[in-house]
Scaffold this motif. Structure first.
Motif, PDB file in Angstrom:
ATOM      1  N   ASP A 120     -12.990  -0.435 -10.422  1.00  0.00           N
ATOM      2  CA  ASP A 120     -14.081  -0.088  -9.522  1.00  0.00           C
ATOM      3  C   ASP A 120     -13.786  -0.509  -8.088  1.00  0.00           C
ATOM      4  O   ASP A 120     -14.137   0.195  -7.136  1.00  0.00           O
ATOM      5  N   GLU A 133     -11.235   2.005  -6.698  1.00  0.00           N
ATOM      6  CA  GLU A 133     -11.860   3.284  -6.360  1.00  0.00           C
ATOM      7  C   GLU A 133     -12.658   3.199  -5.065  1.00  0.00           C
ATOM      8  O   GLU A 133     -12.622   4.124  -4.241  1.00  0.00           O
ATOM      9  N   SER A 134     -13.346   2.089  -4.848  1.00  0.00           N
ATOM     10  CA  SER A 134     -14.151   1.964  -3.628  1.00  0.00           C
ATOM     11  C   SER A 134     -13.278   1.892  -2.386  1.00  0.00           C
ATOM     12  O   SER A 134     -13.686   2.318  -1.310  1.00  0.00           O
ATOM     13  N   GLY A 187     -10.876   5.706 -11.379  1.00  0.00           N
ATOM     14  CA  GLY A 187     -10.132   4.795 -12.239  1.00  0.00           C
ATOM     15  C   GLY A 187      -9.294   5.477 -13.292  1.00  0.00           C
ATOM     16  O   GLY A 187      -8.195   5.017 -13.622  1.00  0.00           O
TER      17      GLY A 187
END
Length: 581
Positions: free
Chosen positions: A306, A309-310, A316
């Motif tokens: 996570d 991805e941010s 992911g």
């Protein structure tokens, strides 16, 4: 019978109807009917055809070029079918190299700017005037006030001579394009496993079962190298391409990962998170050959899917797929180019790429390693042979022992070479460091060497004269400051086969000289491709107009500046040209 040996292209197309029709017919021909196309009048040309072998100059793949010469004129060109790199192929750039030699916009003779206009001068006048000026600058401001910017377009032998030439002048203010292109790779890779260069060869990629491209668009930048990638795919290899753009290389990918620019390290840490989490590492390889991987594990543990991805924008599941592909398809290679290096965190990027390969045990194996696609035909060789502000040939550095080694090689008295440098010293960690043992100014900072106040520069005075030898400024940033620096210099000398941006960027009426170097096809010597392959270039044609080989120009200046005897000791010289042999 319509492929008769005297037919030309226009007649061929006319007889077969249209170009499309001609193409359709050609596609259906058996291989034995495919043959070399000759111009209609080629067979009737006077003089025997002489075949010369050279190497394309447009990138670092090192494609072989077969040149056909008649009466001293370069009349035909074919790719080298025996070359292990281009295998009989050329890209569009490579197919046009003959035009580089016979280009219409060549600089034909030495010129200088007087009253805002360019005037033709003789070589003797140019050498005398430039030599007198830099000797006067040396006397007043010291040898470091002249900057010798070299080139990845030198052959290995010319690069070696140029670094020796700077040493005979008495400065470490010498550098070339690699500082811009791949200094981050050299530092990042060398700090990871000791040596900052490509570990495998292009054709070794045929054995790769997984290829991880990041910051490289080989289909456009290194088109011929791409055939080795596609050969690997034919052999079952998987291709992963990570790029903010969907490139022509990405069009061939089994998996394309679009990520935010500048987030290379988080992306690699994301891949490694899955590799560590699933025990996909090569533990025996790490146990035997890797130090510090536990520290990497601690850092990577923070980069959960996570978080990755941010930061990167990559989902992911895509990151996990890439990790699994690399883990399950070994050996695997990683490929990068300047898309990965030209960042303010470029060192971090290249170290992360290498750490990924260490975790997987992909180093030191055929089909694995780091394939670092470089830019110029001899950017690796010019680096190896020391056209650098922090090194002598062979990466010997600038310590006293390094200098004494090369003085033994050159059969020169160490104290004489030392006397050529400014005799000052700079504050060191434990004791003052002599100028001779101090890094020079890099190509990316020469502007500051001109514009900064004298007290802010670790040399006797600011840079007063600049030689841009085979190096145009359009690859550098800070354009307005560079323009100002060029206008501040007392002397700007541009040595190149063509007038470059350097000739027109500064608004000044005098103090600029253009000296015509011949192209690589008008001289001979060896070059080192990205993969460290060493190849020999034959001279295809004699130097055109009044152009001279780079090493001849070096020797002419060495004579004027008073160190020709030392510069070419034990080197044969004929007509002012040191023998490459």
């Amino acid at each position: 019978g319509f492929l008769g040996k005297s037919i030309d292209r226009r007649a061929f197309l006319k007889r077969t109807g249209l170009a499309a029709g001609g193409a359709a017919v050609a596609i259906g021909l058996p291989a034995k009917m495919m043959r070399r196309a000759d111009a209609a009048d080629a067979a009737a040309a006077d003089g025997d055809t002489v075949i010369k072998k050279s190497v394309c100059t447009h990138c670092s793949v090192g494609c072989g070029v077969i040149a056909e010469v008649q009466n001293g004129v370069w009349t035909g060109q074919e790719p080298d079918f025996d070359s292990p790199f281009n295998l009989g192929a050329h890209c569009a750039k490579g197919a046009s190299v003959r035009e580089h030699g016979h280009g219409e916009k060549r600089l034909k003779y030495p010129m200088k700017k007087v009253g805002g206009k360019w005037e033709r001068v003789s070589w003797d006048q140019a050498i005398d005037e430039i030599g007198d000026k830099i000797l006067e600058i040396r006397e007043r401001a010291g040898p470091d006030s002249v900057y010798w910017l070299g080139s990845a377009k030198f052959s290995n032998e010319q690069a070696y001579l140029y670094r020796k030439y700077a040493a005979m002048w008495g400065t470490n203010n010498v550098d070339h394009q690699a500082r811009i292109c791949h200094s981050t790779t050299v530092a990042g890779v060398a700090n990871t496993w000791g040596y900052g260069a490509m570990t495998n060869s292009y054709n070794d990629m045929h054995l790769s079962k997984a290829m991880f491209f990041i910051g490289s668009n080989a289909a456009e930048a290194h088109p011929v190298a791409m055939q080795h990638v596609l050969r690997a795919k034919e052999n079952g290899g998987k291709l992963i391409v990570c790029d903010p753009r969907f490139t022509r290389t990405a069009a061939h990918a089994d998996q394309f990962i679009r990520f935010r620019p500048g987030t290379d390290v988080p992306l690699i840490w994301g891949v490694l998170w899955h590799i560590f989490e699933n025990n996909w590492t090569d533990e025996e390889f790490i146990r035997q050959r890797v130090f510090g991987m536990e520290d990497v594990r601690k850092e990577v543990a923070n980069w959960t899917p996570d978080v990755v991805e941010s930061v990167t924008g990559v989902p992911g599941d895509q990151v996990r797929q890439a990790a699994q592909t690399m883990a399950e398809n070994k050996p695997g290679t990683i490929v990068w180019c300047m898309g990965g290096t030209q960042h303010h965190v470029g060192n971090n990027n290249t170290r992360a790429y290498c750490i990924l390969q260490l975790a997987l045990g992909n180093v030191g194996v055929a089909g694995g390693g780091a394939n670092i696609f470089r830019g110029h035909d001899n950017v690796q060789g010019a680096t190896d042979f020391g056209v650098l502000s922090d090194s002598l040939p062979g990466y010997y550095g600038l310590a006293e022992g390094s200098w004494k080694h090369w003085c033994r090689v050159w059969d020169l008295d160490f104290e004489w070479v030392k006397s050529r440098f400014d005799q000052g010293a700079y504050e060191g960690k434990d004791a003052p460091v002599p100028v001779m043992n101090t890094n020079g100014i890099t190509v990316s900072r020469w502007i500051d060497g001109v514009l900064e106040a004298k007290e802010n520069i670790a040399q006797k005075d600011t840079i007063k004269a600049m030689f841009m030898w085979g190096h145009a400024p359009n690859s550098q940033t800070r354009g307005p400051e560079m323009k100002k620096a060029m206008e501040t210099l007392e002397l700007l000398v541009i040595v190149d086969p063509y007038p470059t941006h350097s000739a027109v960027l500064p608004d000044r009426d005098d103090g600029i000289y253009l000296l015509p170097a011949c192209t690589q096809y008008e001289t001979y010597g060896s070059v080192t491709a990205s993969n460290r392959s060493l190849q020999w270039r034959e001279k295809i044609i004699e130097p055109l107009f009044e152009s001279l080989p780079d090493h001849t120009i070096m020797y002419k200046f060495a004579k004027k500046l008073g160190f020709a005897e030392q510069f070419t000791k034990h080197i044969k010289v004929e007509n002012d040209e040191p023998s490459i042999e």
